[in-house]
Write a protein that holds these residues in place. Structure first.
Motif, PDB file in Angstrom:
ATOM      1  N   LEU A 105       0.984  -1.159   0.086  1.00  0.00           N
ATOM      2  CA  LEU A 105      -0.333  -0.013  -0.081  1.00  0.00           C
ATOM      3  C   LEU A 105       1.008   1.331  -0.020  1.00  0.00           C
ATOM      4  O   LEU A 105       0.527   2.368  -0.598  1.00  0.00           O
ATOM      5  CB  LEU A 105      -1.018   0.168   1.213  1.00  0.00           C
ATOM      6  CG  LEU A 105      -1.958   1.240   1.314  1.00  0.00           C
ATOM      7  CD1 LEU A 105      -2.893   1.231   0.169  1.00  0.00           C
ATOM      8  CD2 LEU A 105      -2.730   1.057   2.581  1.00  0.00           C
ATOM      9  N   TRP A 106       2.008   1.175   0.763  1.00  0.00           N
ATOM     10  CA  TRP A 106       3.070   2.338   0.655  1.00  0.00           C
ATOM     11  C   TRP A 106       3.543   2.490  -0.740  1.00  0.00           C
ATOM     12  O   TRP A 106       3.365   3.860  -0.986  1.00  0.00           O
ATOM     13  CB  TRP A 106       3.986   1.954   1.840  1.00  0.00           C
ATOM     14  CG  TRP A 106       5.346   2.702   1.568  1.00  0.00           C
ATOM     15  CD1 TRP A 106       6.529   2.241   1.413  1.00  0.00           C
ATOM     16  CD2 TRP A 106       5.780   4.111   1.811  1.00  0.00           C
ATOM     17  NE1 TRP A 106       7.639   2.951   1.411  1.00  0.00           N
ATOM     18  CE2 TRP A 106       7.036   4.069   1.664  1.00  0.00           C
ATOM     19  CE3 TRP A 106       4.927   5.087   2.078  1.00  0.00           C
ATOM     20  CZ2 TRP A 106       7.469   5.558   1.935  1.00  0.00           C
ATOM     21  CZ3 TRP A 106       5.602   6.336   2.440  1.00  0.00           C
ATOM     22  CH2 TRP A 106       6.886   6.439   1.969  1.00  0.00           C
ATOM     23  N   GLU A 107       3.918   1.384  -1.512  1.00  0.00           N
ATOM     24  CA  GLU A 107       4.311   1.670  -2.787  1.00  0.00           C
ATOM     25  C   GLU A 107       3.179   2.178  -3.770  1.00  0.00           C
ATOM     26  O   GLU A 107       3.409   3.143  -4.460  1.00  0.00           O
ATOM     27  CB  GLU A 107       4.942   0.473  -3.260  1.00  0.00           C
ATOM     28  CG  GLU A 107       6.000  -0.144  -2.591  1.00  0.00           C
ATOM     29  CD  GLU A 107       6.833  -1.298  -3.310  1.00  0.00           C
ATOM     30  OE1 GLU A 107       6.046  -1.988  -3.887  1.00  0.00           O
ATOM     31  OE2 GLU A 107       7.787  -1.767  -2.977  1.00  0.00           O
ATOM     32  N   HIS A 108       2.049   1.551  -3.464  1.00  0.00           N
ATOM     33  CA  HIS A 108       1.030   2.341  -4.207  1.00  0.00           C
ATOM     34  C   HIS A 108       0.650   3.830  -3.915  1.00  0.00           C
ATOM     35  O   HIS A 108       0.590   4.352  -5.041  1.00  0.00           O
ATOM     36  CB  HIS A 108      -0.363   1.309  -3.891  1.00  0.00           C
ATOM     37  CG  HIS A 108      -1.664   1.984  -4.550  1.00  0.00           C
ATOM     38  ND1 HIS A 108      -1.945   1.955  -5.929  1.00  0.00           N
ATOM     39  CD2 HIS A 108      -2.694   2.724  -3.998  1.00  0.00           C
ATOM     40  CE1 HIS A 108      -3.197   2.551  -6.139  1.00  0.00           C
ATOM     41  NE2 HIS A 108      -3.447   3.110  -5.022  1.00  0.00           N
ATOM     42  N   SER A 109       0.719   4.086  -2.729  1.00  0.00           N
ATOM     43  CA  SER A 109       0.748   5.547  -2.397  1.00  0.00           C
ATOM     44  C   SER A 109       1.558   6.422  -3.100  1.00  0.00           C
ATOM     45  O   SER A 109       1.263   7.591  -3.589  1.00  0.00           O
ATOM     46  CB  SER A 109       0.437   5.835  -1.021  1.00  0.00           C
ATOM     47  OG  SER A 109      -0.679   4.864  -0.373  1.00  0.00           O
ATOM     48  N   THR A 133       0.420  15.753  -3.221  1.00  0.00           N
ATOM     49  CA  THR A 133       0.243  15.360  -1.922  1.00  0.00           C
ATOM     50  C   THR A 133      -0.969  14.368  -1.562  1.00  0.00           C
ATOM     51  O   THR A 133      -1.237  13.717  -0.840  1.00  0.00           O
ATOM     52  CB  THR A 133       0.383  16.610  -0.857  1.00  0.00           C
ATOM     53  OG1 THR A 133       1.685  17.156  -1.100  1.00  0.00           O
ATOM     54  CG2 THR A 133       0.175  16.243   0.598  1.00  0.00           C
ATOM     55  N   ALA A 134      -2.077  15.063  -2.337  1.00  0.00           N
ATOM     56  CA  ALA A 134      -3.413  14.407  -2.304  1.00  0.00           C
ATOM     57  C   ALA A 134      -3.208  13.116  -2.954  1.00  0.00           C
ATOM     58  O   ALA A 134      -3.840  12.118  -2.312  1.00  0.00           O
ATOM     59  CB  ALA A 134      -4.347  15.416  -3.264  1.00  0.00           C
ATOM     60  N   GLY A 135      -2.408  12.994  -3.802  1.00  0.00           N
ATOM     61  CA  GLY A 135      -2.107  11.564  -4.488  1.00  0.00           C
ATOM     62  C   GLY A 135      -1.636  10.595  -3.365  1.00  0.00           C
ATOM     63  O   GLY A 135      -1.879   9.511  -3.184  1.00  0.00           O
ATOM     64  N   LEU A 136      -0.503  11.219  -2.575  1.00  0.00           N
ATOM     65  CA  LEU A 136       0.201  10.430  -1.607  1.00  0.00           C
ATOM     66  C   LEU A 136      -0.749   9.946  -0.313  1.00  0.00           C
ATOM     67  O   LEU A 136      -0.647   8.791   0.042  1.00  0.00           O
ATOM     68  CB  LEU A 136       1.149  11.191  -1.040  1.00  0.00           C
ATOM     69  CG  LEU A 136       2.528  10.774  -0.175  1.00  0.00           C
ATOM     70  CD1 LEU A 136       3.224   9.762  -1.193  1.00  0.00           C
ATOM     71  CD2 LEU A 136       3.438  11.663   0.067  1.00  0.00           C
ATOM     72  N   LEU A 137      -1.750  10.936  -0.220  1.00  0.00           N
ATOM     73  CA  LEU A 137      -2.721  10.657   1.066  1.00  0.00           C
ATOM     74  C   LEU A 137      -3.927   9.933   0.495  1.00  0.00           C
ATOM     75  O   LEU A 137      -4.578   9.709   1.519  1.00  0.00           O
ATOM     76  CB  LEU A 137      -2.983  11.991   1.580  1.00  0.00           C
ATOM     77  CG  LEU A 137      -1.869  12.843   2.325  1.00  0.00           C
ATOM     78  CD1 LEU A 137      -2.255  13.850   2.795  1.00  0.00           C
ATOM     79  CD2 LEU A 137      -1.324  12.089   3.449  1.00  0.00           C
ATOM     80  N   GLY A 232       2.986  -1.823  -6.876  1.00  0.00           N
ATOM     81  CA  GLY A 232       2.315  -1.879  -5.469  1.00  0.00           C
ATOM     82  C   GLY A 232       1.293  -2.718  -5.316  1.00  0.00           C
ATOM     83  O   GLY A 232       0.929  -3.769  -5.954  1.00  0.00           O
ATOM     84  N   ASN A 233       0.524  -2.514  -4.133  1.00  0.00           N
ATOM     85  CA  ASN A 233      -0.675  -3.255  -3.831  1.00  0.00           C
ATOM     86  C   ASN A 233      -1.646  -2.468  -3.147  1.00  0.00           C
ATOM     87  O   ASN A 233      -1.592  -2.086  -1.796  1.00  0.00           O
ATOM     88  CB  ASN A 233      -0.399  -4.639  -2.957  1.00  0.00           C
ATOM     89  CG  ASN A 233      -1.574  -5.509  -2.701  1.00  0.00           C
ATOM     90  OD1 ASN A 233      -2.529  -5.196  -3.278  1.00  0.00           O
ATOM     91  ND2 ASN A 233      -1.396  -6.531  -1.844  1.00  0.00           N
ATOM     92  N   SER A 234      -2.588  -2.063  -3.886  1.00  0.00           N
ATOM     93  CA  SER A 234      -3.702  -1.093  -3.532  1.00  0.00           C
ATOM     94  C   SER A 234      -4.726  -1.824  -2.446  1.00  0.00           C
ATOM     95  O   SER A 234      -5.627  -1.236  -1.982  1.00  0.00           O
ATOM     96  CB  SER A 234      -4.434  -0.357  -4.404  1.00  0.00           C
ATOM     97  OG  SER A 234      -5.075  -1.471  -5.113  1.00  0.00           O
ATOM     98  N   GLY A 235      -4.615  -3.169  -2.600  1.00  0.00           N
ATOM     99  CA  GLY A 235      -5.735  -4.125  -2.200  1.00  0.00           C
ATOM    100  C   GLY A 235      -6.807  -4.500  -3.340  1.00  0.00           C
ATOM    101  O   GLY A 235      -7.504  -5.489  -2.923  1.00  0.00           O
ATOM    102  N   ASP A 236      -6.796  -3.972  -4.320  1.00  0.00           N
ATOM    103  CA  ASP A 236      -7.696  -4.044  -5.400  1.00  0.00           C
ATOM    104  C   ASP A 236      -7.166  -5.172  -6.252  1.00  0.00           C
ATOM    105  O   ASP A 236      -6.094  -4.826  -6.524  1.00  0.00           O
ATOM    106  CB  ASP A 236      -8.154  -3.048  -6.158  1.00  0.00           C
ATOM    107  CG  ASP A 236      -9.619  -2.516  -5.691  1.00  0.00           C
ATOM    108  OD1 ASP A 236     -10.418  -2.998  -5.267  1.00  0.00           O
ATOM    109  OD2 ASP A 236      -9.529  -1.131  -5.563  1.00  0.00           O
TER     110      ASP A 236
END
Lengths: 280, 112
Positions: A105-109, A133-137, A232-236
């Motif tokens: 999730l960190w890599e996705h963010s 920053t909005a993308g990061l968060l 990365g891995n967003s979970g989706d």
């Protein structure tokens, strides 16, 4: 089910139950509301907390912003703006948890932060650092769900796998809310500016974003591109649909999208290196 | 494009991204994108403490590397729910074309 939603909202709105926010943030908030305070004064306050400063500088030097040599808090404030530094300070403890417990999730963010910045620059938008920053968060709600509802998280992951649904659908099934709404509560609790809270709250539903629809659309497209790339891995498991409202709002075309994908894919190698360095 | 350890670099490989001294991303590149590697250039990069480089195509195959067929299958699975959506289908087409292009001449390697 509604009980779980209310319970989660209560946990988030009670800041004491969240990872500790340093007192520095309150002082910074007070200073940034005062028009007479200088960047140097604000930088001095943040610099007084060396652990927090190190965390902010690490994020400021991430590929999301592309500066790489931000060595002081006062430089970060000049290059990224006070709002961005304040948001990084607020979210630094959440990122710390993400780095340790959810590398995917960190890599996705990080990657969505990078992609948001590239899209914003390509479209010659203003406030690129804030969009990055909005993308990061944007998925910060997922960390809170994982942190505060670990049993529910297991059920969510099982539902995604077994029913082959999107993560937010699974979150709705299990918690009667989703990470975007949880992110919205968190943004409210942290008093994040609308330009950051709208993309966090509506990156899956661009049409609901009124004041900052352009920023929300950028994060929506960036999120989909990164999911498409498989980074990365967003979970989706599945790539979500590009919403017409976002496409129209950014006046996208096939050619423009192809150029953005090329630039983003090129930069993802750096994101991977950055993440590996942090894990080392 | 593929990131490989410098020790696996061979003459005639093409640099896919600018190379910087000591694997950093800052400063002046010591070798530019598009440069064709030679033995002497590889020696020089070694002396400059470069550990890894990014090269065009996919010239080095290691255990666990996915073949182009496998990558295309993964991509297709990720887009399973949105292939009929006209806007998202455009993104699928872009990624598919990029994958085929990025695997270069070695893209035809079949899954084992």
């Amino acid at each position: 089910m509604d009980d779980k939603r209310s319970e989660l909202k209560k946990i988030i709105m009670d800041t004491k139950t969240l990872p500790t926010l340093p007192g520095v943030i309150n002082k910074l908030n007070m200073l940034s509301e005062n028009e007479k305070s200088s960047v140097q004064e604000m930088a001095k306050i943040v610099s007084s907390d060396s652990v927090l400063s190190a965390r902010i500088l690490r994020l400021a030097n991430s590929p999301s912003y592309g500066f790489y040599r931000v060595s002081t808090i006062s430089n970060a404030m000049i290059l990224l703006g006070v709002n961005v530094v304040k948001s990084l300070a607020l979210s630094s403890s959440i990122f710390e948890i993400m780095e340790k417990n959810s590398v995917g999730l960190w890599e996705h963010s990080l990657a969505v932060g990078v992609a948001s910045n590239i899209i914003a620059r390509k479209l010659a938008l203003s406030e690129c650092e804030e969009i990055a920053t909005a993308g990061l968060l944007h998925d910060i709600g997922k960390v809170i769900i994982s942190l505060k509802c670990s049993e529910a998280e297991t059920a969510i992951l099982a539902a995604i796998r077994e029913q082959e649904i999107y993560m937010r659908e699974a979150e709705q099934l299990v918690l009667d809310t989703d990470h975007a709404e949880v992110g919205a509560w968190l943004s409210k609790s942290w008093f994040l500016p609308d330009k950051l809270s709208e993309p966090i709250s509506f990156h899956h539903n661009v049409i609901q974003s009124d004041t900052h629809r352009v920023k929300t659309s950028v994060v929506h497209i960036a999120d989909i591109i990164i999911k498409a790339s498989g980074f990365g891995n967003s979970g989706d498991i599945f790539v979500p649909k590009i919403q017409q409202a976002a496409w129209d709002c950014l006046k996208l075309s096939q050619e423009l999208l192809a150029e953005m994908v090329e630039d983003i894919e090129d930069k993802l190698i750096e994101v991977k290196n950055f993440s590996l360095e942090i894990q080392a | 494009m593929q990131k490989i350890p410098l020790m696996l670099a061979k003459a005639d490989m093409i640099i896919g991204r600018d190379v910087f001294r000591g694997d950093t991303q800052v400063g002046i590149p010591v070798c530019g994108r598009g440069t064709v590697l030679t033995d002497s250039l590889i020696d020089r990069l070694e002396r400059l403490d470069v550990q890894t480089i990014i090269v065009e195509g996919h010239p080095v195959w290691e255990d666990g590397d996915l073949s182009l067929d496998d990558m295309l299958l993964d991509l297709s699975r990720r887009f399973d729910k949105v292939k009929d959506d006209p806007l998202t289908a455009r993104l699928y087409a872009i990624y598919k074309a990029n994958l085929i292009k990025s695997m270069g001449d070695d893209g035809g390697r079949q899954a084992e």
